[in-house]
Design a protein around this motif. Sequence first.
Motif, PDB file in Angstrom:
ATOM      1  N   GLU A  42       0.828  -1.213   0.000  1.00 59.75           N
ATOM      2  CA  GLU A  42       0.000   0.000   0.000  1.00 59.75           C
ATOM      3  C   GLU A  42       0.860   1.260   0.000  1.00 59.75           C
ATOM      4  OE1 GLU A  42      -3.799  -1.851   2.530  1.00 59.75           O
ATOM      5  OE2 GLU A  42      -2.356  -0.516   3.500  1.00 59.75           O
ATOM      6  N   ARG A  45       2.150   1.998  -3.471  1.00 51.03           N
ATOM      7  CA  ARG A  45       1.101   2.501  -4.358  1.00 51.03           C
ATOM      8  C   ARG A  45       0.761   3.950  -4.058  1.00 51.03           C
ATOM      9  NH1 ARG A  45      -3.519   0.438  -3.468  1.00 51.03           N
ATOM     10  NH2 ARG A  45      -4.436   0.408  -5.543  1.00 51.03           N
ATOM     11  N   SER A 275      -6.014   1.299   0.639  1.00 53.71           N
ATOM     12  CA  SER A 275      -6.410   0.262  -0.324  1.00 53.71           C
ATOM     13  C   SER A 275      -7.803  -0.211   0.087  1.00 53.71           C
ATOM     14  CB  SER A 275      -5.415  -0.913  -0.326  1.00 53.71           C
ATOM     15  OG  SER A 275      -5.600  -1.737   0.815  1.00 53.71           O
ATOM     16  N   GLY A 283      -7.612   0.031   4.035  1.00 59.18           N
ATOM     17  CA  GLY A 283      -6.425  -0.799   3.907  1.00 59.18           C
ATOM     18  C   GLY A 283      -5.762  -1.076   5.242  1.00 59.18           C
TER      19      GLY A 283
END
Length: 307
Positions: A42, A45, A275, A283
């Motif tokens: 995560e 990203r 996420s 997330g």
Amino acid sequence: MLKQRVITALILVAILLPTLAAQAAWPFAILTLVFISAAGWEWSRLNDATGVRAIIMGAAVAGACTFVAQYLGLPVWGPVQHAVSEAQGHVHGWGHPLVGFATPAIIWLFAVVIWVLGGVAVLRFGTLHWKQVPQDVRRLLGLALLVLAWLALVESKMQGLNYLLSVFCLVWAADIGAYFGGRTFGKRKLAPSISPGKSWEGVWTGMLVVGLLAAAWIWVDRNMSVDSPSLYSRLLMGLGPFGMLLALAFLAGMSVVGDLFESLIKRQAGAKDSSQLLPGHGGVLDRIDALLPVLPLSLALTTLCHG
């Protein structure tokens, strides 16, 4: 949404509880390694490295955690090894693990430097300059923070289940207190450019709730059978009442820093959640952001109570 959140929470609890109760250390180590690796994915990203690069980041977190654990000789794959009792004393040399600890104290002091100085810098200048920091530097920082958090999780588990739960509950109490305190009394915004809903009054309320929790937990430690002293009892024994309150206020404050840090990164990435790995909850980073600084810093403060 509420039903989804509840179902996800129940599944997570059902997975976590057996690892906490297991006689071996490896179930908890592996489960938390999976979660911290997902957090690495995560983090990548959210910092402009998606796709394969994010997968590599998650694998790098897992690999780094495993390597450091092996290098330090942490007993994470065998039987549970709890901390040495207070009666055995805590004599140690510089750079060596304290008696009852598996990790050298210098690692937790390093975490203090990263989180206190780095946290202040990021929250002060991050809204303007975070994206200007080279991507590789941001990923390396995430790697360091996540590895430190996992090492602290493992070490805290070895200190005893009561100790680990007391750290978790400190973060939850600070968050709940800040939420209701902010809604009731909030007037002065804490960091409007990062998280408009947070207020200074919420922070103070969170610290107050943590203090009340500590008092109740210390009573439980003294009057009920527990497997280990809690964080609160250790700080009280090592630092005295005033020192304990200062330490708890510091940890409650740093839990807010962890929360704000992740909020800043998400805001910079234009993301609402880190996420959707945990349906209804977002997330993994969304769930552990406040724990990232508190786990290693609580151990840093615990080391002050020894030697």
